[in-house]
Design a protein around this motif. Structure first.
Motif, PDB file in Angstrom:
ATOM      1  N   THR A   1     -10.140 -41.509 -61.508  1.00  0.00           N
ATOM      2  CA  THR A   1      -9.366 -42.668 -61.064  1.00  0.00           C
ATOM      3  C   THR A   1      -8.094 -42.293 -60.316  1.00  0.00           C
ATOM      4  OG1 THR A   1      -8.198 -42.777 -63.186  1.00  0.00           O
ATOM      5  CG2 THR A   1     -10.221 -44.085 -62.981  1.00  0.00           C
ATOM      6  N   ALA A   2      -7.708 -41.014 -60.377  1.00  0.00           N
ATOM      7  CA  ALA A   2      -6.476 -40.604 -59.705  1.00  0.00           C
ATOM      8  C   ALA A   2      -6.594 -39.165 -59.217  1.00  0.00           C
ATOM      9  CB  ALA A   2      -5.277 -40.744 -60.638  1.00  0.00           C
ATOM     10  N   ILE A   3      -6.073 -38.922 -58.020  1.00  0.00           N
ATOM     11  CA  ILE A   3      -5.963 -37.587 -57.440  1.00  0.00           C
ATOM     12  C   ILE A   3      -4.498 -37.360 -57.096  1.00  0.00           C
ATOM     13  CG2 ILE A   3      -6.567 -36.088 -55.499  1.00  0.00           C
ATOM     14  CD1 ILE A   3      -9.123 -37.809 -55.167  1.00  0.00           C
ATOM     15  N   ILE A   4      -3.969 -36.224 -57.491  1.00  0.00           N
ATOM     16  CA  ILE A   4      -2.631 -35.814 -57.070  1.00  0.00           C
ATOM     17  C   ILE A   4      -2.786 -34.599 -56.156  1.00  0.00           C
ATOM     18  CG2 ILE A   4      -0.378 -34.931 -57.793  1.00  0.00           C
ATOM     19  CD1 ILE A   4      -0.876 -36.276 -60.535  1.00  0.00           C
ATOM     20  N   ASN A   5      -2.323 -34.708 -54.934  1.00  0.00           N
ATOM     21  CA  ASN A   5      -2.256 -33.545 -54.044  1.00  0.00           C
ATOM     22  C   ASN A   5      -0.844 -32.982 -54.099  1.00  0.00           C
ATOM     23  OD1 ASN A   5      -4.448 -34.753 -51.377  1.00  0.00           O
ATOM     24  ND2 ASN A   5      -4.916 -33.527 -53.168  1.00  0.00           N
ATOM     25  N   THR A   6      -0.731 -31.710 -54.454  1.00  0.00           N
ATOM     26  CA  THR A   6       0.598 -31.109 -54.524  1.00  0.00           C
ATOM     27  C   THR A   6       1.224 -30.961 -53.145  1.00  0.00           C
ATOM     28  OG1 THR A   6      -0.368 -28.882 -54.502  1.00  0.00           O
ATOM     29  CG2 THR A   6       0.117 -29.864 -56.656  1.00  0.00           C
ATOM     30  N   HIS A   7       0.390 -30.879 -52.097  1.00  0.00           N
ATOM     31  CA  HIS A   7       0.883 -30.802 -50.725  1.00  0.00           C
ATOM     32  C   HIS A   7      -0.299 -30.999 -49.784  1.00  0.00           C
ATOM     33  CE1 HIS A   7      -0.448 -26.760 -51.785  1.00  0.00           C
ATOM     34  NE2 HIS A   7      -0.473 -26.419 -50.512  1.00  0.00           N
ATOM     35  N   TRP A   8      -0.038 -30.970 -48.489  1.00  0.00           N
ATOM     36  CA  TRP A   8      -1.055 -31.362 -47.514  1.00  0.00           C
ATOM     37  C   TRP A   8      -1.881 -30.207 -46.963  1.00  0.00           C
ATOM     38  CZ3 TRP A   8       0.317 -28.789 -43.167  1.00  0.00           C
ATOM     39  CH2 TRP A   8       1.681 -28.556 -42.923  1.00  0.00           C
ATOM     40  N   HIS A   9      -1.678 -28.988 -47.395  1.00  0.00           N
ATOM     41  CA  HIS A   9      -2.537 -27.897 -46.929  1.00  0.00           C
ATOM     42  C   HIS A   9      -3.984 -28.209 -47.303  1.00  0.00           C
ATOM     43  CE1 HIS A   9       0.883 -24.651 -46.829  1.00  0.00           C
ATOM     44  NE2 HIS A   9       1.006 -25.563 -45.888  1.00  0.00           N
TER      45      HIS A   9
ATOM     46  N   ARG B   1     -13.818 -39.027 -53.492  1.00  0.00           N
ATOM     47  CA  ARG B   1     -13.742 -40.479 -53.331  1.00  0.00           C
ATOM     48  C   ARG B   1     -15.066 -41.073 -52.864  1.00  0.00           C
ATOM     49  NH1 ARG B   1      -7.955 -41.551 -50.514  1.00  0.00           N
ATOM     50  NH2 ARG B   1      -7.787 -43.419 -51.777  1.00  0.00           N
ATOM     51  N   SER B   2     -15.917 -40.244 -52.306  1.00  0.00           N
ATOM     52  CA  SER B   2     -17.266 -40.714 -52.000  1.00  0.00           C
ATOM     53  C   SER B   2     -18.022 -40.987 -53.295  1.00  0.00           C
ATOM     54  CB  SER B   2     -18.009 -39.676 -51.166  1.00  0.00           C
ATOM     55  OG  SER B   2     -19.341 -40.072 -50.926  1.00  0.00           O
ATOM     56  N   ALA B   3     -17.789 -40.123 -54.296  1.00  0.00           N
ATOM     57  CA  ALA B   3     -18.440 -40.305 -55.603  1.00  0.00           C
ATOM     58  C   ALA B   3     -17.709 -41.332 -56.453  1.00  0.00           C
ATOM     59  CB  ALA B   3     -18.503 -38.962 -56.333  1.00  0.00           C
ATOM     60  N   TYR B   4     -16.383 -41.395 -56.292  1.00  0.00           N
ATOM     61  CA  TYR B   4     -15.550 -42.304 -57.102  1.00  0.00           C
ATOM     62  C   TYR B   4     -14.588 -43.040 -56.171  1.00  0.00           C
ATOM     63  CZ  TYR B   4     -17.448 -39.566 -60.933  1.00  0.00           C
ATOM     64  OH  TYR B   4     -18.315 -38.943 -61.814  1.00  0.00           O
ATOM     65  N   PRO B   5     -15.052 -44.108 -55.506  1.00  0.00           N
ATOM     66  CA  PRO B   5     -14.240 -44.799 -54.488  1.00  0.00           C
ATOM     67  C   PRO B   5     -12.941 -45.391 -55.025  1.00  0.00           C
ATOM     68  CG  PRO B   5     -16.555 -45.453 -54.351  1.00  0.00           C
ATOM     69  CD  PRO B   5     -16.407 -44.669 -55.610  1.00  0.00           C
ATOM     70  N   GLY B   6     -12.839 -45.579 -56.337  1.00  0.00           N
ATOM     71  CA  GLY B   6     -11.634 -46.175 -56.896  1.00  0.00           C
ATOM     72  C   GLY B   6     -10.506 -45.193 -57.137  1.00  0.00           C
ATOM     73  N   ALA B   7     -10.712 -43.923 -56.837  1.00  0.00           N
ATOM     74  CA  ALA B   7      -9.686 -42.918 -57.106  1.00  0.00           C
ATOM     75  C   ALA B   7      -8.490 -43.117 -56.177  1.00  0.00           C
ATOM     76  CB  ALA B   7     -10.266 -41.519 -56.928  1.00  0.00           C
ATOM     77  N   LYS B   8      -7.299 -43.297 -56.764  1.00  0.00           N
ATOM     78  CA  LYS B   8      -6.076 -43.465 -55.982  1.00  0.00           C
ATOM     79  C   LYS B   8      -5.430 -42.110 -55.732  1.00  0.00           C
ATOM     80  CE  LYS B   8      -4.914 -48.196 -57.399  1.00  0.00           C
ATOM     81  NZ  LYS B   8      -3.881 -49.078 -58.003  1.00  0.00           N
ATOM     82  N   LEU B   9      -4.896 -41.958 -54.529  1.00  0.00           N
ATOM     83  CA  LEU B   9      -4.305 -40.687 -54.132  1.00  0.00           C
ATOM     84  C   LEU B   9      -2.787 -40.753 -54.217  1.00  0.00           C
ATOM     85  CD1 LEU B   9      -4.451 -37.842 -52.947  1.00  0.00           C
ATOM     86  CD2 LEU B   9      -4.618 -38.887 -50.663  1.00  0.00           C
ATOM     87  N   TYR B  10      -2.220 -39.824 -54.972  1.00  0.00           N
ATOM     88  CA  TYR B  10      -0.778 -39.663 -55.102  1.00  0.00           C
ATOM     89  C   TYR B  10      -0.374 -38.382 -54.366  1.00  0.00           C
ATOM     90  CZ  TYR B  10      -1.042 -42.919 -59.108  1.00  0.00           C
ATOM     91  OH  TYR B  10      -1.263 -44.002 -59.929  1.00  0.00           O
ATOM     92  N   THR B  11       0.488 -38.514 -53.376  1.00  0.00           N
ATOM     93  CA  THR B  11       1.021 -37.337 -52.694  1.00  0.00           C
ATOM     94  C   THR B  11       2.200 -37.770 -51.835  1.00  0.00           C
ATOM     95  OG1 THR B  11       0.414 -35.341 -51.462  1.00  0.00           O
ATOM     96  CG2 THR B  11      -0.444 -37.422 -50.618  1.00  0.00           C
ATOM     97  N   SER B  12       2.841 -36.806 -51.200  1.00  0.00           N
ATOM     98  CA  SER B  12       3.960 -37.096 -50.311  1.00  0.00           C
ATOM     99  C   SER B  12       3.472 -37.703 -48.998  1.00  0.00           C
ATOM    100  CB  SER B  12       4.729 -35.801 -50.039  1.00  0.00           C
ATOM    101  OG  SER B  12       5.561 -35.928 -48.919  1.00  0.00           O
ATOM    102  N   THR B  13       4.322 -38.480 -48.379  1.00  0.00           N
ATOM    103  CA  THR B  13       3.996 -39.040 -47.061  1.00  0.00           C
ATOM    104  C   THR B  13       4.137 -37.997 -45.952  1.00  0.00           C
ATOM    105  OG1 THR B  13       6.282 -39.794 -46.815  1.00  0.00           O
ATOM    106  CG2 THR B  13       4.695 -41.374 -47.722  1.00  0.00           C
ATOM    107  N   ALA B  14       4.563 -36.787 -46.277  1.00  0.00           N
ATOM    108  CA  ALA B  14       4.713 -35.745 -45.261  1.00  0.00           C
ATOM    109  C   ALA B  14       3.403 -35.445 -44.549  1.00  0.00           C
ATOM    110  CB  ALA B  14       5.272 -34.467 -45.892  1.00  0.00           C
TER     111      ALA B  14
END
Length: 320
Positions: free
Chosen positions: A76-84, A95-108
């Protein structure tokens, strides 16, 4: 991969102090012939699963999905530590397997998609037309092009603009933002309950990667992390380490970057990391890898005013 006895001892201490951590650690591989995957973390809640970083290759990301399917709980949630992209390309597959997963990361990442991430698009397209390029390298190139052409799976649903919390059942994860460090907008995660921090590429073995790094801001966030009450730190690449080992890494980082910002010869700065960061250098299978990489970062990044200005968010800086 080769690990030094000192580092393995530190990892053993981590394992002994937390025999059954509340998460699954998936080590990112760093093969010689293809691009790497970053480390991933899978947290299981009462009814859902949260993932920190998703890797690059399908083989890596499928390990995350397999855990969710085995537990019969949705991601249900993904946290990206950065955009690399070695930490975020797997977002789309999850998200193809779990479309409801919300992504938490910086707008950078939005700026990176207009700048750093698209600089090599034409070269990438040319590589696909090169009959001499191995298929594994072409597969990596396709992953890169697919990722940057699918920004919806890189741009956050829940932007991390400062300190915030994410709940996972009774567990509360603390998300922190470093504005300019290993990248513009590094997110690091603190789990007070298990006394663990997940820091992405703020810590990388065998040496810090400065391709998009701001040394000044990076030193500041490492000092901030060192003040946190934690027992285990999970880096972006490499094995988990205890607090004392991290403090040693931070000391080597401070000494190396201070040298790079001085007028000392490049070779002296390289020797500083080789000596002070010796346990981390020893973890790389190629003993000849670290010295040229360190020299490159000193001469081509840390001592280049335009790059320091760009990566530290100071576009008007033109001189040292």
């Amino acid at each position: 991969m080769k690990y030094s006895l000192l580092f393995l001892a530190a990892f053993a201490n981590v394992a002994a102090s937390a025999a059954e951590p509340p998460y699954t650690f998936i080590e990112g591989k760093v093969p010689e012939d293809v691009q790497p995957d970053g480390n991933s973390i899978v947290f299981e809640g009462p009814n859902e699963i949260l993932v920190i970083d998703t890797g690059r290759h399908p083989e890596h990301t499928d390990k995350i999905i397999a855990i969710a399917k085995a537990r019969k709980k949705p991601i249900t949630a993904i946290i990206n530590t950065h955009w690399h992209l070695d930490h975020a390309t797997g977002n789309a597959r999850i998200r193809s397997a779990y479309p409801g997963a919300k992504l938490y990361t910086s707008t950078a990442v939005e700026g990176a998609l207009k700048g750093f991430l698209i600089r090599n698009v034409e070269k990438a397209k040319a590589r696909l037309e090169d009959p001499s390029l191995p298929e594994a390298r072409k597969a990596d190139t396709r992953l890169y092009l697919n990722a940057i052409n699918d920004p919806a799976n890189l741009i956050p649903d829940q932007p991390v603009k400062g300190t915030m919390s994410v709940k996972l059942g009774e567990r509360e994860l603390k998300l922190h933002l470093a504005k300019y460090a290993a990248t513009e907008g590094d997110v690091w995660v603190h789990d007070p309950a298990s006394k663990t921090v997940f820091v992405g590429d703020l810590v990388v073995v065998p040496l810090p990667f400065f391709d998009t790094g701001c040394a000044e801001g990076w030193r500041q966030v490492l000092a901030e992390i060192d003040r946190v009450d934690f027992q285990t730190l999970v880096p972006g690449h490499g094995l988990p380490m205890d607090h004392a080992t991290f403090s040693s890494y931070r000391s080597a980082f401070d000494a190396f970057t201070a040298c790079a910002e001085s007028s000392q010869p490049t070779a002296s700065c390289v020797a500083t990391w080789i000596q002070k960061g010796a346990p981390f250098v020893a973890m790389h299978p190629d003993p000849k890898y670290s010295e040229p990489a360190l020299a490159y970062y000193v001469d081509q990044v840390l001592r280049v005013p335009a790059k320091r200005a760009e990566y530290c968010g100071k576009p008007n800086e033109t001189t040292r």
